[in-house]
Write a protein that holds these residues in place. Structure first.
Motif, PDB file in Angstrom:
ATOM      1  N   CYS A   2      34.193  -1.470  71.012  1.00  0.00           N
ATOM      2  CA  CYS A   2      35.303  -1.720  71.928  1.00  0.00           C
ATOM      3  C   CYS A   2      36.148  -0.462  72.027  1.00  0.00           C
ATOM      4  CB  CYS A   2      36.139  -2.926  71.509  1.00  0.00           C
ATOM      5  SG  CYS A   2      37.264  -2.663  70.144  1.00  0.00           S
ATOM      6  N   VAL A   3      36.963  -0.422  73.045  1.00  0.00           N
ATOM      7  CA  VAL A   3      37.825   0.726  73.275  1.00  0.00           C
ATOM      8  C   VAL A   3      39.104   0.567  72.456  1.00  0.00           C
ATOM      9  CG1 VAL A   3      39.160   2.001  74.995  1.00  0.00           C
ATOM     10  CG2 VAL A   3      36.917   1.038  75.602  1.00  0.00           C
ATOM     11  N   VAL A   4      39.392   1.571  71.655  1.00  0.00           N
ATOM     12  CA  VAL A   4      40.666   1.674  70.949  1.00  0.00           C
ATOM     13  C   VAL A   4      41.222   3.034  71.348  1.00  0.00           C
ATOM     14  CG1 VAL A   4      41.850   1.760  68.732  1.00  0.00           C
ATOM     15  CG2 VAL A   4      39.867   0.263  69.018  1.00  0.00           C
ATOM     16  N   SER A  31      50.635   2.506  64.842  1.00  0.00           N
ATOM     17  CA  SER A  31      50.169   1.642  65.928  1.00  0.00           C
ATOM     18  C   SER A  31      48.669   1.829  66.146  1.00  0.00           C
ATOM     19  CB  SER A  31      50.948   1.959  67.213  1.00  0.00           C
ATOM     20  OG  SER A  31      50.458   1.223  68.302  1.00  0.00           O
ATOM     21  N   LEU A  32      48.219   3.071  66.116  1.00  0.00           N
ATOM     22  CA  LEU A  32      46.793   3.352  66.283  1.00  0.00           C
ATOM     23  C   LEU A  32      45.992   2.806  65.107  1.00  0.00           C
ATOM     24  CD1 LEU A  32      44.545   4.615  67.945  1.00  0.00           C
ATOM     25  CD2 LEU A  32      45.042   6.798  66.810  1.00  0.00           C
ATOM     26  N   ALA A  33      46.504   2.984  63.898  1.00  0.00           N
ATOM     27  CA  ALA A  33      45.816   2.455  62.717  1.00  0.00           C
ATOM     28  C   ALA A  33      45.724   0.932  62.778  1.00  0.00           C
ATOM     29  CB  ALA A  33      46.541   2.900  61.443  1.00  0.00           C
ATOM     30  N   ALA A  34      46.772   0.274  63.243  1.00  0.00           N
ATOM     31  CA  ALA A  34      46.755  -1.187  63.356  1.00  0.00           C
ATOM     32  C   ALA A  34      45.717  -1.636  64.378  1.00  0.00           C
ATOM     33  CB  ALA A  34      48.142  -1.699  63.735  1.00  0.00           C
ATOM     34  N   ALA A  39      40.279  -3.955  65.318  1.00  0.00           N
ATOM     35  CA  ALA A  39      38.911  -3.857  65.845  1.00  0.00           C
ATOM     36  C   ALA A  39      37.882  -3.998  64.722  1.00  0.00           C
ATOM     37  CB  ALA A  39      38.725  -2.528  66.584  1.00  0.00           C
ATOM     38  N   ILE A  40      38.164  -3.422  63.586  1.00  0.00           N
ATOM     39  CA  ILE A  40      37.233  -3.482  62.455  1.00  0.00           C
ATOM     40  C   ILE A  40      37.198  -4.870  61.838  1.00  0.00           C
ATOM     41  CG2 ILE A  40      36.851  -2.665  60.091  1.00  0.00           C
ATOM     42  CD1 ILE A  40      37.985   0.082  61.112  1.00  0.00           C
ATOM     43  N   GLN A  42      38.183  -7.864  63.104  1.00  0.00           N
ATOM     44  CA  GLN A  42      37.978  -9.023  63.970  1.00  0.00           C
ATOM     45  C   GLN A  42      36.754  -8.811  64.863  1.00  0.00           C
ATOM     46  OE1 GLN A  42      41.636  -9.752  66.102  1.00  0.00           O
ATOM     47  NE2 GLN A  42      42.813  -9.962  64.227  1.00  0.00           N
ATOM     48  N   PRO A  43      35.558  -9.098  64.341  1.00  0.00           N
ATOM     49  CA  PRO A  43      34.345  -8.847  65.121  1.00  0.00           C
ATOM     50  C   PRO A  43      34.289  -9.630  66.436  1.00  0.00           C
ATOM     51  CG  PRO A  43      33.827  -9.973  63.053  1.00  0.00           C
ATOM     52  CD  PRO A  43      35.271  -9.626  63.011  1.00  0.00           C
ATOM     53  N   GLU A  44      34.851 -10.831  66.476  1.00  0.00           N
ATOM     54  CA  GLU A  44      34.836 -11.609  67.725  1.00  0.00           C
ATOM     55  C   GLU A  44      35.690 -10.917  68.789  1.00  0.00           C
ATOM     56  OE1 GLU A  44      36.552 -13.078  64.958  1.00  0.00           O
ATOM     57  OE2 GLU A  44      34.679 -13.645  64.011  1.00  0.00           O
ATOM     58  N   THR A  45      36.851 -10.449  68.372  1.00  0.00           N
ATOM     59  CA  THR A  45      37.735  -9.730  69.295  1.00  0.00           C
ATOM     60  C   THR A  45      37.066  -8.441  69.753  1.00  0.00           C
ATOM     61  OG1 THR A  45      39.707 -10.641  68.256  1.00  0.00           O
ATOM     62  CG2 THR A  45      39.995  -8.612  69.514  1.00  0.00           C
ATOM     63  N   ARG A  46      36.471  -7.722  68.808  1.00  0.00           N
ATOM     64  CA  ARG A  46      35.783  -6.469  69.132  1.00  0.00           C
ATOM     65  C   ARG A  46      34.689  -6.703  70.168  1.00  0.00           C
ATOM     66  NH1 ARG A  46      34.401  -5.054  64.158  1.00  0.00           N
ATOM     67  NH2 ARG A  46      32.321  -5.954  64.277  1.00  0.00           N
ATOM     68  N   LYS A  47      33.894  -7.746  69.992  1.00  0.00           N
ATOM     69  CA  LYS A  47      32.819  -8.048  70.946  1.00  0.00           C
ATOM     70  C   LYS A  47      33.381  -8.452  72.303  1.00  0.00           C
ATOM     71  CE  LYS A  47      28.619 -10.700  71.767  1.00  0.00           C
ATOM     72  NZ  LYS A  47      28.588 -10.173  73.081  1.00  0.00           N
ATOM     73  N   ARG A  48      34.387  -9.306  72.308  1.00  0.00           N
ATOM     74  CA  ARG A  48      34.997  -9.760  73.569  1.00  0.00           C
ATOM     75  C   ARG A  48      35.557  -8.587  74.358  1.00  0.00           C
ATOM     76  NH1 ARG A  48      40.047 -10.611  74.990  1.00  0.00           N
ATOM     77  NH2 ARG A  48      40.868 -10.584  72.876  1.00  0.00           N
ATOM     78  N   LEU A  49      36.288  -7.720  73.665  1.00  0.00           N
ATOM     79  CA  LEU A  49      36.882  -6.565  74.338  1.00  0.00           C
ATOM     80  C   LEU A  49      35.819  -5.582  74.808  1.00  0.00           C
ATOM     81  CD1 LEU A  49      39.929  -5.906  72.005  1.00  0.00           C
ATOM     82  CD2 LEU A  49      39.961  -6.921  74.287  1.00  0.00           C
TER      83      LEU A  49
END
Length: 84
Positions: A2-4, A31-34, A39-40, A42-49
């Motif tokens: 995902c894009v961070v 903020s960037l570290a958070a 992303a690291i 929350q795999p479901e969030t990472r995949k969705r995004l």
């Protein structure tokens, strides 16, 4: 995947925080570290995004879409005359 990224100029017009990316405040390491941790962790969030970012890319930024946009612009500027 995902894009961070940070909300650098131009990115806010391309990506939406929480919809197709995780955007951190510019010049804010915490903020960037958070965002990276989210992303690291929350795999479901990472995949969705990641899936949403890919759909955004396909709907706006493929070579074919960009060429079509330039063709429209040239036709508009030239008053619908065809370039041969």
């Amino acid at each position: 995947r995902c894009v961070v990224a940070t909300r650098a100029p131009g990115l806010a017009e391309v990506l939406t925080d929480g919809d197709d990316a995780l955007l951190a405040q510019p010049r804010d390491a915490e903020s960037l570290a958070a965002a990276m941790s989210r992303a690291i962790e929350q795999p479901e969030t990472r995949k969705r995004l990641g899936d949403a970012a890919y759909r955004t890319f396909l709907s706006r930024y493929t070579v074919e879409r960009m060429v079509a946009a330039y063709e429209r612009l040239y036709r508009e500027v030239l008053g619908e005359r065809r370039i041969r």
